[in-house]
Design a protein around this motif. Structure first.
Motif, PDB file in Angstrom:
ATOM      1  N   ALA A  21      47.900  44.955  36.475  1.00 39.78           N
ATOM      2  CA  ALA A  21      46.814  45.935  36.584  1.00 39.78           C
ATOM      3  C   ALA A  21      45.455  45.274  36.352  1.00 39.78           C
ATOM      4  O   ALA A  21      44.479  45.575  37.047  1.00 39.78           O
ATOM      5  N   PHE A  22      45.388  44.369  35.377  1.00 39.96           N
ATOM      6  CA  PHE A  22      44.152  43.640  35.082  1.00 39.96           C
ATOM      7  C   PHE A  22      43.680  42.867  36.319  1.00 39.96           C
ATOM      8  O   PHE A  22      42.501  42.925  36.683  1.00 39.96           O
ATOM      9  N   LEU A  23      44.594  42.168  36.968  1.00 41.52           N
ATOM     10  CA  LEU A  23      44.220  41.378  38.144  1.00 41.52           C
ATOM     11  C   LEU A  23      43.799  42.262  39.312  1.00 41.52           C
ATOM     12  O   LEU A  23      42.804  41.984  39.985  1.00 41.52           O
ATOM     13  N   ILE A  24      44.540  43.332  39.541  1.00 43.19           N
ATOM     14  CA  ILE A  24      44.240  44.200  40.678  1.00 43.19           C
ATOM     15  C   ILE A  24      42.984  45.027  40.436  1.00 43.19           C
ATOM     16  O   ILE A  24      42.068  45.053  41.266  1.00 43.19           O
ATOM     17  N   ASP A  25      42.936  45.709  39.307  1.00 44.02           N
ATOM     18  CA  ASP A  25      41.854  46.659  39.057  1.00 44.02           C
ATOM     19  C   ASP A  25      40.519  46.007  38.715  1.00 44.02           C
ATOM     20  O   ASP A  25      39.472  46.476  39.149  1.00 44.02           O
ATOM     21  N   GLU A  26      40.552  44.945  37.942  1.00 42.38           N
ATOM     22  CA  GLU A  26      39.299  44.351  37.483  1.00 42.38           C
ATOM     23  C   GLU A  26      38.837  43.149  38.304  1.00 42.38           C
ATOM     24  O   GLU A  26      37.667  42.796  38.259  1.00 42.38           O
ATOM     25  N   HIS A  27      39.759  42.517  39.047  1.00 45.88           N
ATOM     26  CA  HIS A  27      39.380  41.305  39.784  1.00 45.88           C
ATOM     27  C   HIS A  27      39.769  41.337  41.254  1.00 45.88           C
ATOM     28  O   HIS A  27      39.591  40.343  41.957  1.00 45.88           O
ATOM     29  N   ASN A  28      40.343  42.449  41.701  1.00 44.38           N
ATOM     30  CA  ASN A  28      40.693  42.623  43.112  1.00 44.38           C
ATOM     31  C   ASN A  28      41.586  41.493  43.642  1.00 44.38           C
ATOM     32  O   ASN A  28      41.420  41.015  44.753  1.00 44.38           O
ATOM     33  N   ILE A  29      42.531  41.055  42.796  1.00 42.53           N
ATOM     34  CA  ILE A  29      43.496  40.022  43.183  1.00 42.53           C
ATOM     35  C   ILE A  29      44.859  40.697  43.323  1.00 42.53           C
ATOM     36  O   ILE A  29      45.339  41.335  42.387  1.00 42.53           O
TER      37      ILE A  29
END
Length: 69
Positions: A21-29
């Protein structure tokens, strides 16, 4: 999944989900979880994989996020 690389692993499915979730939501990865835990005994690891071109950045971001390690 040849173009994806494991950047994080944990025995906790919740920590793996937080990393994803951190990668997807905050960094668009883009990130996916490969749950390799035994469903009966809950031993094993949950792995977070990202596209190969984002692997170095994603690993750095996750390693430096205090709540995930």
């Amino acid at each position: 999944m040849n173009d994806w690389k494991k950047i994080y692993e944990s025995t906790s499915p919740i920590k793996a989900q937080l990393a994803k979730a951190f990668l997807i939501d905050e960094h668009n990865i883009d990130a996916v979880i490969m749950n390799k835990q035994d469903s009966s005994y809950l031993f094993g690891l949950c792995e977070v994989h990202v596209p190969l071109q984002n692997a170095v950045l994603a690993k750095f971001l996750v390693e430096n996020e205090a709540g995930l390690m």
